[in-house]
Design a protein around this motif. Sequence first.
Motif, PDB file in Angstrom:
ATOM      1  N   ALA A 111       0.448  -0.559  -0.112  1.00  0.00           N
ATOM      2  CA  ALA A 111      -0.279   0.018  -0.132  1.00  0.00           C
ATOM      3  C   ALA A 111       0.674   0.963  -0.243  1.00  0.00           C
ATOM      4  O   ALA A 111       0.277   2.252  -0.359  1.00  0.00           O
ATOM      5  CB  ALA A 111      -0.690  -0.565   1.604  1.00  0.00           C
ATOM      6  N   SER A 128      -2.968   0.347   4.876  1.00  0.00           N
ATOM      7  CA  SER A 128      -3.363  -1.099   4.063  1.00  0.00           C
ATOM      8  C   SER A 128      -3.662   0.023   2.907  1.00  0.00           C
ATOM      9  O   SER A 128      -4.219   1.614   2.902  1.00  0.00           O
ATOM     10  CB  SER A 128      -4.487  -1.301   5.278  1.00  0.00           C
ATOM     11  OG  SER A 128      -6.036  -1.954   4.343  1.00  0.00           O
ATOM     12  N   MET A 129      -3.912  -1.254   1.967  1.00  0.00           N
ATOM     13  CA  MET A 129      -4.819  -1.190   0.568  1.00  0.00           C
ATOM     14  C   MET A 129      -5.885  -0.511   0.499  1.00  0.00           C
ATOM     15  O   MET A 129      -6.022  -0.181  -0.015  1.00  0.00           O
ATOM     16  CB  MET A 129      -4.704  -1.907  -0.262  1.00  0.00           C
ATOM     17  CG  MET A 129      -4.743  -1.263  -2.106  1.00  0.00           C
ATOM     18  SD  MET A 129      -3.441  -0.536  -2.388  1.00  0.00           S
ATOM     19  CE  MET A 129      -2.623  -1.353  -2.996  1.00  0.00           C
ATOM     20  N   ALA A 140      -5.888   2.136  -3.077  1.00  0.00           N
ATOM     21  CA  ALA A 140      -6.155   1.468  -4.657  1.00  0.00           C
ATOM     22  C   ALA A 140      -6.841   2.255  -5.404  1.00  0.00           C
ATOM     23  O   ALA A 140      -6.010   1.319  -6.473  1.00  0.00           O
ATOM     24  CB  ALA A 140      -7.667   0.244  -4.115  1.00  0.00           C
ATOM     25  N   TRP A 143      -3.048   3.539  -6.687  1.00  0.00           N
ATOM     26  CA  TRP A 143      -2.107   2.680  -7.405  1.00  0.00           C
ATOM     27  C   TRP A 143      -2.908   1.916  -7.832  1.00  0.00           C
ATOM     28  O   TRP A 143      -1.911   1.311  -9.203  1.00  0.00           O
ATOM     29  CB  TRP A 143      -2.225   1.667  -5.548  1.00  0.00           C
ATOM     30  CG  TRP A 143      -0.902   2.050  -5.470  1.00  0.00           C
ATOM     31  CD1 TRP A 143      -1.139   2.546  -3.613  1.00  0.00           C
ATOM     32  CD2 TRP A 143       0.282   2.622  -5.200  1.00  0.00           C
ATOM     33  NE1 TRP A 143      -0.152   2.540  -3.118  1.00  0.00           N
ATOM     34  CE2 TRP A 143       1.182   2.764  -4.179  1.00  0.00           C
ATOM     35  CE3 TRP A 143       1.365   2.330  -6.128  1.00  0.00           C
ATOM     36  CZ2 TRP A 143       2.299   3.830  -3.824  1.00  0.00           C
ATOM     37  CZ3 TRP A 143       2.804   3.263  -6.542  1.00  0.00           C
ATOM     38  CH2 TRP A 143       2.850   3.771  -4.916  1.00  0.00           C
ATOM     39  N   ASN A 167      -7.907  -7.460  -1.941  1.00  0.00           N
ATOM     40  CA  ASN A 167      -7.339  -5.932  -1.611  1.00  0.00           C
ATOM     41  C   ASN A 167      -6.534  -5.543  -2.366  1.00  0.00           C
ATOM     42  O   ASN A 167      -6.458  -4.557  -3.249  1.00  0.00           O
ATOM     43  CB  ASN A 167      -7.585  -5.501  -0.622  1.00  0.00           C
ATOM     44  CG  ASN A 167      -8.955  -5.914   0.595  1.00  0.00           C
ATOM     45  OD1 ASN A 167      -9.887  -5.128  -0.170  1.00  0.00           O
ATOM     46  ND2 ASN A 167      -9.171  -5.940   1.609  1.00  0.00           N
ATOM     47  N   TYR A 168      -5.480  -6.223  -3.015  1.00  0.00           N
ATOM     48  CA  TYR A 168      -4.479  -5.914  -3.310  1.00  0.00           C
ATOM     49  C   TYR A 168      -4.257  -6.548  -5.068  1.00  0.00           C
ATOM     50  O   TYR A 168      -3.429  -6.273  -5.792  1.00  0.00           O
ATOM     51  CB  TYR A 168      -2.872  -6.975  -3.007  1.00  0.00           C
ATOM     52  CG  TYR A 168      -2.650  -6.506  -1.290  1.00  0.00           C
ATOM     53  CD1 TYR A 168      -1.661  -5.069  -1.598  1.00  0.00           C
ATOM     54  CD2 TYR A 168      -3.264  -6.414  -0.347  1.00  0.00           C
ATOM     55  CE1 TYR A 168      -1.942  -3.959  -0.295  1.00  0.00           C
ATOM     56  CE2 TYR A 168      -2.843  -6.452   0.901  1.00  0.00           C
ATOM     57  CZ  TYR A 168      -2.180  -4.259   0.810  1.00  0.00           C
ATOM     58  OH  TYR A 168      -2.630  -4.058   1.660  1.00  0.00           O
TER      59      TYR A 168
END
Length: 254
Positions: A111, A128-129, A140, A143, A167-168
Motif C-alpha cells: 500500500a 493498508s490498501m 487502491a 495505485w 484487496n491487492y
Amino acid sequence: MFILLPPSEGKTPAQDGAPLDLSSLSLPELNETRREVLAELQKVSAAPDALEQLGVGERIAGEVARNIDLDTEPAAHALTVYTGVLFEALDVPSVLQAPREKVERVFIASALFGIVGALDRIPAYRLSMKTSLGDLGPLAKLWKQALQEPLAEHFGDAPVLDCRSGNYRRPWPGIPENTVAVNVVKETAGQRKIVSHWAKHTRGLVAAHLLQRRGPLPTSPEAIAEAVAERFEVEFGPSSGKQSAVLTVVLPDA
C-alpha cells in the motif's frame, strides 16, 4: 515467470542499517507516487486522530508512530520485513538461499510502495490498501492509475503466479492470459470450502516449492500448474476473456 505475493499487516523492523532509499527500489517509475504516499502517511500518522484515519486500534499505536520517521528508520530486504502466515510458510531463510535470479522474480504488493522486489530494502510500516489516505484518497484507486503501465511493461509476456488477496489484486489484476491466480479449497466428505488461513499458508508453500525446486522457473501458466502438481493436488483452469487462469489447490481433510 514472476511470483506476486501479498504484504502482511505484521512486519519486523530492521534493527540497524541504512534508511530507505527510494531510488534503489525496483520499478523506479513508481517513485513519484511512492513519495506522495510516504509524505501523506507521515503527515496522517502525526495527526491526533491518526489511528482513526488509518483504521487501526490502540494496541498498534507504536507502529503508527513509527510511520512518522519512515525516511530515517533502518531498512531491510522486503522479504525479511513482512511476517505472518504466508511468509512463515514461505520459509524466508531457505528461499534466500535459492539462486538470486529466482528470488529477484518475486515481488510483493504494498500500500505504501505499490509493489517492491523481494530484495528491495524497505522499513517496517503500517498501512493498508483499504485505506483512504488523507488528501490522496483511496489508495487502491491511486495505485491502480500508477501501476498499470509499469507492471505491464516490466512483466511483459512472462507468466505471473498471483498469490495476492483481493484487496491487492484490484489495483493491478494482471494480464489475463499471463496471470495464474492461486485459490485454495479444503475438501471434506466430498464438499469443498474456501479456507482463508490455510489459503495464505498454502500460497506460501506453493511459492517456496517453485523457488526451491531444481531447474528454472516455469515458462507458461500450464507449466506452473505442472510444477505445483509435483507437491499438491491441483486443478487448472485456463484464462478466458478477461479472466486470468486459476490454479486451485485442493487440501484434503486433516
